[in-house]
Design a protein around this motif. Structure first.
Motif, short mmCIF file in Angstrom:
data_model
loop_
_atom_site.label_atom_id
_atom_site.label_comp_id
_atom_site.label_asym_id
_atom_site.label_seq_id
_atom_site.Cartn_x
_atom_site.Cartn_y
_atom_site.Cartn_z
N HIS A 91 78.80 24.69 43.59
CA HIS A 91 79.69 23.68 43.00
C HIS A 91 78.81 22.56 42.45
CE1 HIS A 91 83.61 25.24 44.11
NE2 HIS A 91 83.16 25.49 45.34
N THR A 92 79.00 22.22 41.20
CA THR A 92 78.12 21.28 40.52
C THR A 92 77.96 19.96 41.29
OG1 THR A 92 78.73 22.26 38.41
CG2 THR A 92 77.69 20.10 38.33
N GLU A 93 79.06 19.31 41.60
CA GLU A 93 78.99 18.01 42.25
C GLU A 93 78.31 18.10 43.62
OE1 GLU A 93 81.89 19.47 41.27
OE2 GLU A 93 82.23 18.38 39.40
N SER A 94 78.66 19.12 44.38
CA SER A 94 78.08 19.29 45.72
C SER A 94 76.57 19.49 45.66
CB SER A 94 78.71 20.48 46.44
OG SER A 94 80.09 20.30 46.57
N HIS A 97 74.81 16.18 44.71
CA HIS A 97 74.77 15.30 45.88
C HIS A 97 73.73 15.79 46.89
CE1 HIS A 97 79.19 13.94 45.08
NE2 HIS A 97 78.32 13.26 44.36
N SER A 112 78.05 11.97 30.25
CA SER A 112 79.50 11.81 30.32
C SER A 112 80.07 12.01 28.92
CB SER A 112 79.86 10.42 30.84
OG SER A 112 81.26 10.24 30.78
N THR A 125 82.76 16.01 35.54
CA THR A 125 81.62 16.14 36.44
C THR A 125 81.04 14.77 36.76
OG1 THR A 125 81.13 18.34 35.60
CG2 THR A 125 79.35 17.19 36.72
N SER A 128 83.14 13.00 39.27
CA SER A 128 83.02 13.63 40.59
C SER A 128 81.68 13.31 41.24
CB SER A 128 83.18 15.14 40.47
OG SER A 128 84.46 15.45 39.99
N VAL A 129 80.63 13.24 40.43
CA VAL A 129 79.31 12.91 40.97
C VAL A 129 79.31 11.48 41.49
CG1 VAL A 129 76.87 12.52 40.37
CG2 VAL A 129 78.04 14.59 39.58
N ALA A 133 78.37 10.10 45.80
CA ALA A 133 76.92 10.10 45.57
C ALA A 133 76.23 9.23 46.62
CB ALA A 133 76.61 9.57 44.18
#
Length: 147
Positions: A91-94, A97, A112, A125, A128-129, A133
């Protein structure tokens, strides 16, 4: 004293990603920061809800290899020493982080697209980041090419 000593740049490797180069290089140079560049690939099984009646390993490996090549070219264009470049699956955000936390990063840089309307409601994204964070996040506006 540098404001940021460890920077994580997360790129989607689209053609628009090049818009992140100048600002990231300037911030890294001004702070003499260590720079890590990552690209996250969401597993194909995520896209299909995990119910795929075939083995997607070969296709996933090809996607990973293609992303590694594109990431290496992107890092060359940066014109700044890259401490680490990684293609990750998850998962991109995970993953962003996780890498930021593991590396003790004090700044995450993402692009963005400035979505609005329905796309904004569905989330981006960059948004979510930002939430969750472990450090500062800089979202650099990406401009879509005009047709």
């Amino acid at each position: 004293m540098a404001v940021y000593s460890k920077i994580l740049l997360a790129v989607d490797l689209s053609e628009e990603s090049d818009q992140l180069i100048e600002k990231t290089r300037t911030i890294a140079t001004n702070n003499q920061a260590q720079l890590t560049v990552i690209h996250v690939i969401e597993p194909l099984s995520f896209a299909y809800g995990g119910d795929v009646p075939m083995d997607l390993t070969t296709v996933q490996n090809q996607l990973d290899e293609h992303a590694r090549s594109k990431l290496a070219l992107f890092c060359e264009k940066l014109g700044y020493p890259v401490e680490s470049q990684q293609v990750l699956t998850g998962h991109t955000e995970s993953e962003i982080h996780r890498v930021a936390e593991e590396n003790g990063c004090d700044l995450i840089v993402v692009g963005s697209h400035g979505r609005h309307g329905l796309a904004l409601l569905l989330g981006s994204t960059a948004n979510s980041v930002l939430h969750g964070a472990p450090c500062d996040v800089l979202a650099i506006r990406i401009y879509e090419p005009k047709d």
